[in-house]
Design a protein around this motif. Sequence first.
Motif, PDB file in Angstrom:
ATOM      1  N   LEU A  54      -6.599  -3.531  -5.260  1.00  0.00           N
ATOM      2  CA  LEU A  54      -7.351  -4.778  -5.406  1.00  0.00           C
ATOM      3  C   LEU A  54      -6.432  -5.908  -5.863  1.00  0.00           C
ATOM      4  CD1 LEU A  54     -10.010  -6.316  -5.401  1.00  0.00           C
ATOM      5  CD2 LEU A  54     -10.407  -5.511  -7.743  1.00  0.00           C
ATOM      6  N   VAL A  55      -5.571  -5.618  -6.838  1.00  0.00           N
ATOM      7  CA  VAL A  55      -4.611  -6.622  -7.309  1.00  0.00           C
ATOM      8  C   VAL A  55      -3.670  -7.025  -6.175  1.00  0.00           C
ATOM      9  CG1 VAL A  55      -2.686  -7.036  -8.889  1.00  0.00           C
ATOM     10  CG2 VAL A  55      -4.727  -5.852  -9.711  1.00  0.00           C
ATOM     11  N   ALA A  99      -9.342  -0.627   2.496  1.00  0.00           N
ATOM     12  CA  ALA A  99      -8.155  -0.338   1.679  1.00  0.00           C
ATOM     13  C   ALA A  99      -8.565   0.177   0.302  1.00  0.00           C
ATOM     14  CB  ALA A  99      -7.296  -1.588   1.550  1.00  0.00           C
ATOM     15  N   LEU A 100      -9.588  -0.427  -0.293  1.00  0.00           N
ATOM     16  CA  LEU A 100     -10.059   0.028  -1.606  1.00  0.00           C
ATOM     17  C   LEU A 100     -10.653   1.434  -1.528  1.00  0.00           C
ATOM     18  CD1 LEU A 100     -11.737  -3.209  -3.038  1.00  0.00           C
ATOM     19  CD2 LEU A 100      -9.627  -2.118  -3.815  1.00  0.00           C
ATOM     20  N   LEU A 101     -11.421   1.699  -0.470  1.00  0.00           N
ATOM     21  CA  LEU A 101     -12.018   3.026  -0.325  1.00  0.00           C
ATOM     22  C   LEU A 101     -10.946   4.090  -0.113  1.00  0.00           C
ATOM     23  CD1 LEU A 101     -15.148   2.211   1.876  1.00  0.00           C
ATOM     24  CD2 LEU A 101     -15.074   2.693  -0.571  1.00  0.00           C
ATOM     25  N   LEU A 158       0.828  -1.211   0.000  1.00  0.00           N
ATOM     26  CA  LEU A 158       0.000   0.000   0.000  1.00  0.00           C
ATOM     27  C   LEU A 158       0.861   1.260   0.000  1.00  0.00           C
ATOM     28  CD1 LEU A 158      -2.743  -1.125   2.536  1.00  0.00           C
ATOM     29  CD2 LEU A 158      -3.049  -0.776   0.080  1.00  0.00           C
ATOM     30  N   ALA A 159       1.973   1.220   0.756  1.00  0.00           N
ATOM     31  CA  ALA A 159       2.878   2.374   0.771  1.00  0.00           C
ATOM     32  C   ALA A 159       3.492   2.605  -0.608  1.00  0.00           C
ATOM     33  CB  ALA A 159       3.969   2.170   1.818  1.00  0.00           C
ATOM     34  N   LEU A 160       3.878   1.536  -1.296  1.00  0.00           N
ATOM     35  CA  LEU A 160       4.457   1.679  -2.631  1.00  0.00           C
ATOM     36  C   LEU A 160       3.429   2.185  -3.642  1.00  0.00           C
ATOM     37  CD1 LEU A 160       6.640  -1.570  -2.792  1.00  0.00           C
ATOM     38  CD2 LEU A 160       7.429   0.782  -2.450  1.00  0.00           C
ATOM     39  N   TRP A 166      -8.384   6.066  -9.338  1.00  0.00           N
ATOM     40  CA  TRP A 166      -8.862   4.743  -9.709  1.00  0.00           C
ATOM     41  C   TRP A 166      -7.719   3.794 -10.036  1.00  0.00           C
ATOM     42  CZ3 TRP A 166     -13.231   4.240  -7.797  1.00  0.00           C
ATOM     43  CH2 TRP A 166     -14.192   5.264  -7.831  1.00  0.00           C
ATOM     44  N   GLU A 167      -6.619   4.337 -10.501  1.00  0.00           N
ATOM     45  CA  GLU A 167      -5.465   3.478 -10.759  1.00  0.00           C
ATOM     46  C   GLU A 167      -4.960   2.863  -9.459  1.00  0.00           C
ATOM     47  OE1 GLU A 167      -0.907   3.745 -12.545  1.00  0.00           O
ATOM     48  OE2 GLU A 167      -2.269   5.467 -12.741  1.00  0.00           O
ATOM     49  N   GLN A 168      -4.896   3.677  -8.400  1.00  0.00           N
ATOM     50  CA  GLN A 168      -4.459   3.165  -7.094  1.00  0.00           C
ATOM     51  C   GLN A 168      -5.459   2.140  -6.549  1.00  0.00           C
ATOM     52  OE1 GLN A 168      -4.167   6.277  -8.052  1.00  0.00           O
ATOM     53  NE2 GLN A 168      -1.975   6.659  -7.822  1.00  0.00           N
TER      54      GLN A 168
END
Length: 357
Positions: free
Chosen positions: A276-277, A260-262, A227-229, A269-271
């Motif tokens: 999700l991936v 995390a998605l929110l 998530l940080a990256l 949207w890219e993030q």
Amino acid sequence: MKLFGRGSEVTGQGWSPAKIVFAAVALVGVYFAFQLAIALSQLWVMMFAAVVVAVLIRSVADPIIKLTRLPAVVAVILSVVLIIGGLAALFYLFGSQISAQVADLAQRLPLGWSRVEAAIEAQPWGQQLMGSVDQLSGYAERALGWAQTFAMGVAAALTGLLLVFVAGIYLALSPDKAREGLIGLFPMDRRPRIREVLNTTGRALKGWLRAQLIAMTLVGLLSGIGLALIGVPSPVALGVMTGLLDFVPIVGPIAATIPALLMAATVGWEQAALTLVLYIVVQQVESVLIMPLAQKSVANLPVIITVFAVVAFGSLFGPLGVLFSAPLALTIYVLVTMLYRQDVLKDDEAVAPGEET
């Protein structure tokens, strides 16, 4: 034809009025015992939770005893100090950062949902979908009431965990005495087998708990670093949340993915897509690599059993049932394998998790 008495054609053996009264009283007693067991369901799961805590403490204490030859009481006390000290050290090092990021989560999550909602409404099918969502407002109110009830149950569960931890310490101090006390409830000729089953259950729980703690740590680290990256806000808080929720099978990883998605949606949207991936990849790594390496001789429960265990124990015992659904399912799996498949069905190929072969 006689209805009662000796030589009755109806019963063959004959039932006297006294026997019928005794049978009726016994049936009533069994019924009330069953109702009492249901009423005390929270007590049973708390007792089992204390056993899991004792297994955790002994998992730390046993290597200390083996390496230092310290008395068991001293080793258990040292283990409790190490566990509490480790948690306190983590809170001291990351507590302020985690609390700040949790506050940031509370502020950003509504913004993330607003962006998701706006994106859905912008689609050709969005208005129809949002209209369907609006029609479910009555269900949403019910869900909110259920969530409030669940939150109150979680608060009560957290209060009960303190009692569970204290009881777990006492069990860890004298596990043999507790085990032999339980074995003493069975007939003499069955006690060696019951002792073997309980020892196997203890080894299975210890192996599962060790593997689960390793998996939780690695999943939390991988998620937080990823998530940080990606550039998602509050990666430490989300990573800690993901690691903790990983203790609950099936439901935990899904519950960790949503915030995390929110949060990622507040950035772009890219993030969100990358997040999700990331979570899908981390869960696959856990299933394919982390858990098999961590568990070694402790067999995985079938996924279908794990799914129904979460639902069943959550319905029966509430939040504590969800929290301890996996070790409860593992314990029942061991008991069914050894006491039914091996002893009743004589299945020589049935091997219970934790069983010495």
